[in-house]
Design a protein around this motif. Structure first.
Motif, mmCIF file in Angstrom:
data_model
loop_
_atom_site.group_PDB
_atom_site.id
_atom_site.type_symbol
_atom_site.label_atom_id
_atom_site.label_comp_id
_atom_site.label_asym_id
_atom_site.label_seq_id
_atom_site.Cartn_x
_atom_site.Cartn_y
_atom_site.Cartn_z
ATOM 1 N N VAL A 82 40.968 44.097 42.133
ATOM 2 C CA VAL A 82 41.247 44.195 40.698
ATOM 3 C C VAL A 82 41.422 42.812 40.083
ATOM 4 O O VAL A 82 40.902 42.522 38.998
ATOM 5 C CB VAL A 82 42.501 45.053 40.456
ATOM 6 N N MET A 83 42.127 41.914 40.768
ATOM 7 C CA MET A 83 42.369 40.583 40.235
ATOM 8 C C MET A 83 41.078 39.773 40.163
ATOM 9 O O MET A 83 40.871 38.999 39.216
ATOM 10 C CB MET A 83 43.400 39.853 41.086
ATOM 11 N N ALA A 84 40.204 39.935 41.148
ATOM 12 C CA ALA A 84 38.913 39.239 41.103
ATOM 13 C C ALA A 84 38.086 39.743 39.926
ATOM 14 O O ALA A 84 37.467 38.959 39.197
ATOM 15 C CB ALA A 84 38.156 39.448 42.419
ATOM 16 N N GLY A 85 38.079 41.066 39.723
ATOM 17 C CA GLY A 85 37.356 41.622 38.581
ATOM 18 C C GLY A 85 37.962 41.196 37.256
ATOM 19 O O GLY A 85 37.238 40.873 36.305
ATOM 20 N N LEU A 86 39.299 41.160 37.184
ATOM 21 C CA LEU A 86 39.974 40.724 35.967
ATOM 22 C C LEU A 86 39.660 39.271 35.660
ATOM 23 O O LEU A 86 39.419 38.904 34.504
ATOM 24 C CB LEU A 86 41.483 40.911 36.120
ATOM 25 N N ALA A 87 39.657 38.435 36.693
ATOM 26 C CA ALA A 87 39.321 37.025 36.500
ATOM 27 C C ALA A 87 37.917 36.876 35.943
ATOM 28 O O ALA A 87 37.669 36.072 35.031
ATOM 29 C CB ALA A 87 39.448 36.265 37.823
ATOM 30 N N ALA A 88 36.975 37.664 36.455
ATOM 31 C CA ALA A 88 35.601 37.600 35.964
ATOM 32 C C ALA A 88 35.517 38.013 34.499
ATOM 33 O O ALA A 88 34.831 37.372 33.698
ATOM 34 C CB ALA A 88 34.702 38.497 36.823
ATOM 35 N N LEU A 89 36.231 39.081 34.130
ATOM 36 C CA LEU A 89 36.217 39.541 32.743
ATOM 37 C C LEU A 89 36.870 38.526 31.804
ATOM 38 O O LEU A 89 36.402 38.325 30.678
ATOM 39 C CB LEU A 89 36.928 40.889 32.638
ATOM 40 N N LEU A 90 37.943 37.879 32.267
ATOM 41 C CA LEU A 90 38.592 36.861 31.447
ATOM 42 C C LEU A 90 37.686 35.656 31.235
ATOM 43 O O LEU A 90 37.669 35.060 30.158
ATOM 44 C CB LEU A 90 39.911 36.428 32.101
ATOM 45 N N ILE A 91 36.952 35.293 32.273
ATOM 46 C CA ILE A 91 35.994 34.190 32.134
ATOM 47 C C ILE A 91 34.945 34.542 31.093
ATOM 48 O O ILE A 91 34.605 33.728 30.226
ATOM 49 C CB ILE A 91 35.338 33.865 33.488
ATOM 50 N N LEU A 92 34.413 35.751 31.177
ATOM 51 C CA LEU A 92 33.406 36.194 30.212
ATOM 52 C C LEU A 92 33.976 36.178 28.800
ATOM 53 O O LEU A 92 33.326 35.699 27.856
ATOM 54 C CB LEU A 92 32.921 37.598 30.579
ATOM 55 N N GLN A 93 35.202 36.690 28.631
ATOM 56 C CA GLN A 93 35.839 36.695 27.314
ATOM 57 C C GLN A 93 36.019 35.281 26.786
ATOM 58 O O GLN A 93 35.786 35.005 25.598
ATOM 59 C CB GLN A 93 37.189 37.421 27.408
ATOM 60 N N MET A 94 36.435 34.370 27.650
ATOM 61 C CA MET A 94 36.676 32.993 27.239
ATOM 62 C C MET A 94 35.379 32.321 26.792
ATOM 63 O O MET A 94 35.343 31.630 25.769
ATOM 64 C CB MET A 94 37.295 32.201 28.390
ATOM 65 N N VAL A 95 34.322 32.520 27.562
ATOM 66 C CA VAL A 95 33.036 31.908 27.220
ATOM 67 C C VAL A 95 32.520 32.452 25.887
ATOM 68 O O VAL A 95 32.043 31.693 25.029
ATOM 69 C CB VAL A 95 32.005 32.152 28.339
ATOM 70 N N VAL A 96 32.611 33.768 25.703
ATOM 71 C CA VAL A 96 32.140 34.373 24.460
ATOM 72 C C VAL A 96 32.962 33.866 23.281
ATOM 73 O O VAL A 96 32.414 33.545 22.210
ATOM 74 C CB VAL A 96 32.205 35.917 24.547
#
Length: 283
Positions: A82-96
């Motif tokens: 879950v934390m790995a997936g959350l980190a990926a989603l946060l990265i995507l949100q930050m880039v966008v």
């Protein structure tokens, strides 16, 4: 340096750069626009906010590690996925967010600093710095936990060295960009690193998926679709490094191929989407 160490160094470098940019904007505005008699006071509150932001991020790290230590067996594996997936989603949100709203970051920060100085509301400046640094620090904590958790057992000394390299590189890069801003603008830096960040997010998602398949939470949907191990084997030194930083798989199954392709389709769609003007990035 292994692919894992490269990920650690890159995350710390990139997030430290954004934190340095925020603090640098506030410090520069305060130095060049505030009256001489209030500059010293403003700097005290500014750096106090930086320290408070770092403390908040450190507290988050303690909370995450403490919670993870209470889990055993499969529950710990689930939490790490879950934390790995959350980190990926946060990265995507930050880039966008940086793509659509980053151009107004400097203006918004300077407006906040001006309001704080004009009204002698130094705690507003303190909070502005604290929230900015805490946000970047918290993102770094989540990203690093996702990276390290997905990698399993890692050498502490190597990770510390990678973190130190990331901080040193951030300081050197910030100085170079400040010195040569006209020849190499910040926009170029963010555009290049957003690609690297998205590749890192894809890698985190693929690693989380691999662990989910290993725990029988997800079906691979058949055997390998193709085999490019003759060209670049993801179990070898070079291929392993590329896999760690991009999510590359030399023998992907259908589920892996679908997830990887879906991530990039969603990422590109979000980056190309036209968004209405909005308020600054939320904390």
């Amino acid at each position: 340096m292994t692919g894992l160490h490269g990920q650690v160094a890159f995350v710390i470098w990139r997030e430290s750069m954004e934190a340095l940019l925020v603090v640098g904007i506030l410090h520069a505005w305060l130095t060049h626009n505030a009256e001489a008699k209030v500059i010293a006071t403003g700097r005290h509150f500014l750096w106090g906010g930086v320290v408070a932001g770092l403390a908040a991020a450190s507290l988050l790290a303690v909370v995450i590690l403490s919670f993870a230590s209470l889990l055993e067996g499969d529950r710990e594996d689930y939490f790490q996925i879950v934390m790995a997936g959350l980190a990926a989603l946060l990265i995507l949100q930050m880039v966008v967010w940086m793509r659509h709203r980053g151009s107004g970051l400097k203006r918004d920060l300077e407006r906040g600093a001006q309001q704080a100085v004009t009204g002698a509301n130094w705690w507003s400046l303190f909070l502005l710095a604290m929230i900015a640094v805490a946000r970047e620090g918290s993102e770094t904590v989540v990203f690093l936990y996702g990276i390290l958790a997905s990698a399993g057992e890692t050498a502490l000394a190597g990770n510390i060295a990678a973190a130190a390299a990331g901080f040193a590189l951030a300081g050197a890069t910030y100085w170079l960009l400040q010195a040569g801003a006209r020849r190499f603008p910040w926009s170029v830096f963010f555009r290049v690193t957003e690609i690297l960040l998205l590749a890192l997010a894809a890698s985190l998602i693929m690693t989380a998926l691999d662990r989910a398949i290993g725990l029988d939470l997800v079906s691979p949907l058949g055997g390998p679709l193709w085999d490019t191990s003759w060209l670049l084997d993801d179990s070898g030194p070079l291929g392993g490094f590329v896999a760690a930083v991009t999510g590359y798989r030399s023998r992907p199954d259908l589920m892996s191929a679908l997830v990887y392709a879906s991530f990039w389709i969603v990422a590109v769609a979000l980056l190309r989407m036209r968004l209405p003007h909005a308020s600054p990035r939320p904390s």
